[in-house]
Write an enzyme that holds these catalytic residues in place. Structure first.
Site, PDB file in Angstrom:
ATOM      1  N   HIS A 161       0.824  -1.175  -0.065  1.00 64.24           N
ATOM      2  CA  HIS A 161       0.038  -0.128   0.047  1.00 64.24           C
ATOM      3  C   HIS A 161       0.760   1.422  -0.064  1.00 64.24           C
ATOM      4  CE1 HIS A 161      -4.069  -1.923   0.778  1.00 64.24           C
ATOM      5  NE2 HIS A 161      -3.045  -2.729   1.024  1.00 64.24           N
ATOM      6  N   ASP A 369       3.372   9.770  -1.011  1.00 65.14           N
ATOM      7  CA  ASP A 369       2.179   8.982  -0.331  1.00 65.14           C
ATOM      8  C   ASP A 369       2.131   7.815  -1.476  1.00 65.14           C
ATOM      9  OD1 ASP A 369      -0.051   8.306   1.043  1.00 65.14           O
ATOM     10  OD2 ASP A 369      -0.605  10.446   1.171  1.00 65.14           O
TER      11      ASP A 369
HETATM   12  C1  GDG Z   1      -1.898   3.974   3.051  1.00 66.55           C
HETATM   13  C2  GDG Z   1      -0.766   4.718   2.264  1.00 66.55           C
HETATM   14  C3  GDG Z   1      -2.776   4.624   0.530  1.00 66.55           C
HETATM   15  C4  GDG Z   1      -8.433   9.880   7.842  1.00 66.55           C
HETATM   16  N1  GDG Z   1      -8.866  10.590   9.055  1.00 66.55           N
HETATM   17  C5  GDG Z   1     -10.203   9.984   9.347  1.00 66.55           C
HETATM   18  C6  GDG Z   1     -10.410   8.986   8.304  1.00 66.55           C
HETATM   19  N2  GDG Z   1      -9.577   8.949   7.734  1.00 66.55           N
HETATM   20  C7  GDG Z   1      -9.551   8.301   6.691  1.00 66.55           C
HETATM   21  C8  GDG Z   1      -9.635   8.649   5.190  1.00 66.55           C
HETATM   22  C9  GDG Z   1      -8.986   7.578   4.272  1.00 66.55           C
HETATM   23  C10 GDG Z   1      -8.042   7.080   5.200  1.00 66.55           C
HETATM   24  O1  GDG Z   1      -8.107   7.239   6.444  1.00 66.55           O
HETATM   25  C11 GDG Z   1      -6.643   7.721   4.795  1.00 66.55           C
HETATM   26  O2  GDG Z   1      -6.169   7.157   3.697  1.00 66.55           O
HETATM   27  P1  GDG Z   1      -4.810   7.541   2.619  1.00 66.55           P
HETATM   28  O3  GDG Z   1      -4.945   6.887   1.495  1.00 66.55           O
HETATM   29  O4  GDG Z   1      -4.988   9.076   2.765  1.00 66.55           O
HETATM   30  O5  GDG Z   1      -3.514   7.310   3.882  1.00 66.55           O
HETATM   31  P2  GDG Z   1      -2.975   6.213   4.777  1.00 66.55           P
HETATM   32  O6  GDG Z   1      -3.724   6.077   6.002  1.00 66.55           O
HETATM   33  O7  GDG Z   1      -1.655   6.795   4.886  1.00 66.55           O
HETATM   34  O8  GDG Z   1      -2.897   4.782   3.935  1.00 66.55           O
HETATM   35  C12 GDG Z   1      -1.818   5.367   1.335  1.00 66.55           C
HETATM   36  C13 GDG Z   1      -3.697   3.674   1.521  1.00 66.55           C
HETATM   37  O9  GDG Z   1      -2.839   3.133   2.445  1.00 66.55           O
HETATM   38  C14 GDG Z   1      -4.585   2.720   0.791  1.00 66.55           C
HETATM   39  O10 GDG Z   1      -3.708   2.031  -0.008  1.00 66.55           O
HETATM   40  O11 GDG Z   1      -3.638   5.416  -0.190  1.00 66.55           O
HETATM   41  O12 GDG Z   1      -1.000   5.947   0.369  1.00 66.55           O
HETATM   42  O13 GDG Z   1      -0.130   5.704   3.149  1.00 66.55           O
HETATM   43  O14 GDG Z   1      -9.746   6.839   3.788  1.00 66.55           O
HETATM   44  O15 GDG Z   1     -10.883   8.984   5.036  1.00 66.55           O
HETATM   45  N3  GDG Z   1     -11.417   8.228   8.830  1.00 66.55           N
HETATM   46  C15 GDG Z   1     -12.267   8.577   9.747  1.00 66.55           C
HETATM   47  N4  GDG Z   1     -12.091   9.669  10.651  1.00 66.55           N
HETATM   48  C16 GDG Z   1     -10.998  10.288  10.368  1.00 66.55           C
HETATM   49  O16 GDG Z   1     -10.806  11.340  11.418  1.00 66.55           O
HETATM   50  N5  GDG Z   1     -13.478   8.148   9.953  1.00 66.55           N
END
Ligand code: GDG
Length: 469
Positions: A161, A369
């Site tokens: 990921h 990212d």
């Molecule tokens: C890893 C990789 C890759 C965030 N704050 C809250 C919340 N979130 C949710 C968002 C989103 C998820 O968390 C974050 O996903 P990201 O992709 O932005 O980042 P990572 O956590 O670093 O994820 C990344 C991912 O894996 C998938 O393969 O895209 O690059 O680093 O869905 O909505 N959700 C809630 N409350 C929050 O305060 N409910």
């Protein structure tokens, strides 16, 4: 409804099980990945192997929504060494451009091997003959090889990921050869971006002198196909939530509470040093200072979700961000109207969707990212067809979301210009770009991603059967 991507039994392995404890027992965890994989596992009688989230938890296998869950116990000491240590203090920074110094410790590596071996043994014991075993993420990179040694009959896939780094960085890792050997245990090895594929093939050539033809690596007893599988979100789900009456009401309430500013700039990230939260706050402050943004008209909301709080780099990052927020608010806020609304909280997903809808300009500015799902969620939530996404070139999402205002966040001047471009963008251009973003994410949602990965694994399994049978 899509046809099932495979009729073979599917076993998923990830550090965490896809459930969380509630007052009434277990419930599926939020998130598109879980929502995409659970129904598929249920329909195929599949299984998920992972940790419950509680140290020293010896829970017996159980079932949630028709899916078999097999807990792998992890002790408190292993959590410190394998999870907080090797995974999050050695691999995570190294794989993200070495943005922070990694800690390399033999004791942490031993714990990483030990937990990976435990996952492999559990997978070997429970996987039905002919199973497709799909392993996820950087915490489990040794499992493919370990599992292949125990069960050469199953087909093994792995999806990373996060980014796979260039060889110049990867080669710093004292156990670089073992990690490459671990991943070469796969039949199918997936990355977010084509760059991850290229970087891995180079590492395998340098360290293991493998032959690679395009995207296929030849191993002595099997082939590893390597490819890019950009992950996505559950677009229908986000759109449905965004369209609900409660969301519309909450969105209006949020705008009013913020003092009905002309433009709401929004950031939503785990509070991680990879996400570039400080950069964007500094760019916002510089624009307030120069007068190009006006605290009466432009307000920023930054949600920073608590994460990995036991790791020192995260404690430092939090202190820096909070000092910065304090400085900027101290300078530019007015009584009752802070210029930055900062929430160090994990919000319910429906609140996040209301915030996305309220946000006129979304700032996604990571240094690096894997993909960044927030960028995709923002576009999916903008069913009104308006809103501007400012997106770092260093997020995997930049490959697909070319209608965003793309920016190199290392260039502070460029970041300021990108913010002004977004804030001043004419309505016609905003709508045109948002239509492009929304069309793009509609083309590939998380279900399509999972179907494609499992479809390719099935093809690998069929090819193997053909070769041996
Ligand atoms: C890893 C990789 C890759 C965030 N704050 C809250 C919340 N979130 C949710 C968002 C989103 C998820 O968390 C974050 O996903 P990201 O992709 O932005 O980042 P990572 O956590 O670093 O994820 C990344 C991912 O894996 C998938 O393969 O895209 O690059 O680093 O869905 O909505 N959700 C809630 N409350 C929050 O305060 N409910």
């Amino acid at each position: 409804m899509n046809p099932a991507p495979t009729n073979r039994p599917i076993v998923v392995a990830a550090n965490r099980l896809p459930v969380m404890r509630t007052e009434d027992g277990w419930a599926p965890s939020p998130g598109g990945l879980v929502r995409a994989l659970l129904p598929m596992l249920r329909d195929s009688g599949g299984t998920w192997v992972g940790w419950t989230g509680d140290p020293d938890d010896n829970a017996e296998p159980f079932t949630v929504e028709g899916v078999n869950l097999h807990p792998v116990p992890i002790s408190a000491e292993e959590l410190e060494l394998y999870y907080e240590g090797f995974s999050n203090d050695a691999l995570w920074p190294l794989y993200h451009d070495a943005l922070r110094e990694s800690t390399y410790s033999g004791e942490q590596w031993d714990a990483y091997m030990q937990v990976n071996q435990r996952f492999a043994v559990r997978l070997a014991n429970i996987s039905p003959p002919d199973a497709i075993v799909w392993i996820h993420d950087y915490q489990l990179q040794l499992v493919p090889k370990m599992l292949r040694e125990l069960r050469s009959d199953v087909t093994i896939g792995f999806f990373l990921h996060i980014p796979f780094p260039p060889y110049e960085l990867f080669s710093r890792l004292p156990w670089r050869t073992e990690i490459v050997e671990g991943l070469l245990g796969c039949d199918l090895l997936g990355f977010q971006r084509p760059m991850g594929t290229t970087n891995f093939i180079t590492a395998a050539q340098q360290l293991k002198h493998v032959d690679a033809h395009h995207d296929v690596i030849e191993n002595p007893d099997h082939r590893t196909r390597v490819g890019a599988f950009p992950i996505s979100i559950d677009v229908d789900d986000v759109e449905a939530m965004a369209a609900g009456r409660a969301t519309r009401q909450r969105m209006s309430q949020i705008r009013a509470r913020l003092g009905d500013p002309e433009v709401i700039l929004l950031g939503v990230d785990r509070l991680d040093y990879t996400k570039g939260i400080g950069l964007r706050l500094r760019a916002f402050a510089a624009l307030l200072e120069s007068g190009e943004l006006d605290p009466e008209r432009h307000v920023m909301v930054q949600v920073a979700t608590p994460t990995r709080e036991a790791v020192e780099h995260y404690q430092d990052e939090r202190h820096q961000i909070e000092r910065l927020v304090g400085e900027i608010n101290g300078r530019y806020s007015r009584i009752g109207l802070p210029v930055i609304h900062y929430l160090y909280q994990s919000l319910p997903f429906d609140e996040l969707i209301a915030l996305y809808r309220a946000g006129d300009v979304m700032l996604v500015t990571p240094f690096r990212d894997g993909m960044n799902l927030v960028a995709k969620e923002y576009a999916a939530a903008h069913i009104d067809g308006d809103g501007v996404l400012v997106l770092s070139e260093f997020a995997g999402a930049a490959d697909e979301l070319t209608d965003a205002v793309l920016v190199n966040p290392h260039d502070d001047h460029a970041l300021q210009r990108a913010i002004i471009t977004a804030v001043d963008m004419h309505r016609h251009e905003r709508r045109e770009r948002m239509a492009g973003l929304r069309a793009q994410i509609r083309k590939s949602d998380v279900q399509g991603w999972a179907d494609r990965f499992l479809g390719e694994m099935t093809a690998s399994a069929d090819a193997r059967d053909g070769a041996t049978g």
